[in-house]
Design an enzyme around this catalytic site. Structure first.
Site, PDB file in Angstrom:
ATOM      1  N   LYS A 148       3.763 -31.678  78.612  1.00 59.66           N
ATOM      2  CA  LYS A 148       3.354 -31.287  77.258  1.00 59.66           C
ATOM      3  C   LYS A 148       4.476 -30.528  76.563  1.00 59.66           C
ATOM      4  CE  LYS A 148       1.213 -27.844  74.684  1.00 59.66           C
ATOM      5  NZ  LYS A 148       1.907 -26.626  74.268  1.00 59.66           N
ATOM      6  N   LYS A 151       7.311 -21.775  70.408  1.00 65.56           N
ATOM      7  CA  LYS A 151       6.862 -21.361  71.742  1.00 65.56           C
ATOM      8  C   LYS A 151       7.287 -22.371  72.792  1.00 65.56           C
ATOM      9  CE  LYS A 151       2.680 -22.394  72.632  1.00 65.56           C
ATOM     10  NZ  LYS A 151       2.690 -23.512  73.580  1.00 65.56           N
TER      11      LYS A 151
END
Length: 139
Positions: free
Chosen positions: A36, A105
């Protein structure tokens, strides 16, 4: 994207399939999360390339709407390029508020993982950093 014991992933597959397809078992615990992060990192780098193409096109007198049509049907087509359409003003500003912090992030996480592993992906990291900067969310 799932990691963990193969039997556990198979037991959860019916639930996973209610909100995602395909369901891919990628290996041990953490493998799905790593995939991911890598996927979002690649999106961020691709956004920089698409943003750069639109910026250069405008500077060279190419109409962004017409260029978007070319890209949609040409070899430069990508999910990232499709995000930079008229509703976004053909730049990253429209997605910055929501996507910027999340992409930052993931790029930070990937850069830290790469550093720890001694892995190099300089061009892609530079591109991802350029997209984040264009969104006002530098790493």
């Amino acid at each position: 994207m799932a990691g963990g014991d193969a039997r556990a992933v198979e037991a959860c597959r019916p639930v996973f399939e209610t909100y995602g397809s395909p369901v891919l078992h990628l290996g041990g615990v953490g493998a799905g999360q790593l995939a991911k992060i890598l996927n979002n990192f690649l999106l961020t780098a691709n956004l920089a390339a698409a943003d750069g193409a639109y910026t250069l096109g405008r500077a060279l007198g190419v109409d962004p709407a017409q260029f978007a049509e070319v890209v949609a049907h040409g070899s430069g087509a990508s999910f990232a390029a499709a995000r930079l359409l008229p509703r976004s003003g053909f730049d990253l500003g429209a997605m910055a508020q929501h996507a910027g912090p999340l992409l930052r992030k993931d790029v930070r996480l990937l850069a830290d993982l790469a550093d720890a592993a001694g892995a190099k992906a300089v061009a892609a990291i530079d591109a991802a950093d350029a997209a984040l900067a264009a969104m006002g969310h530098p790493r």
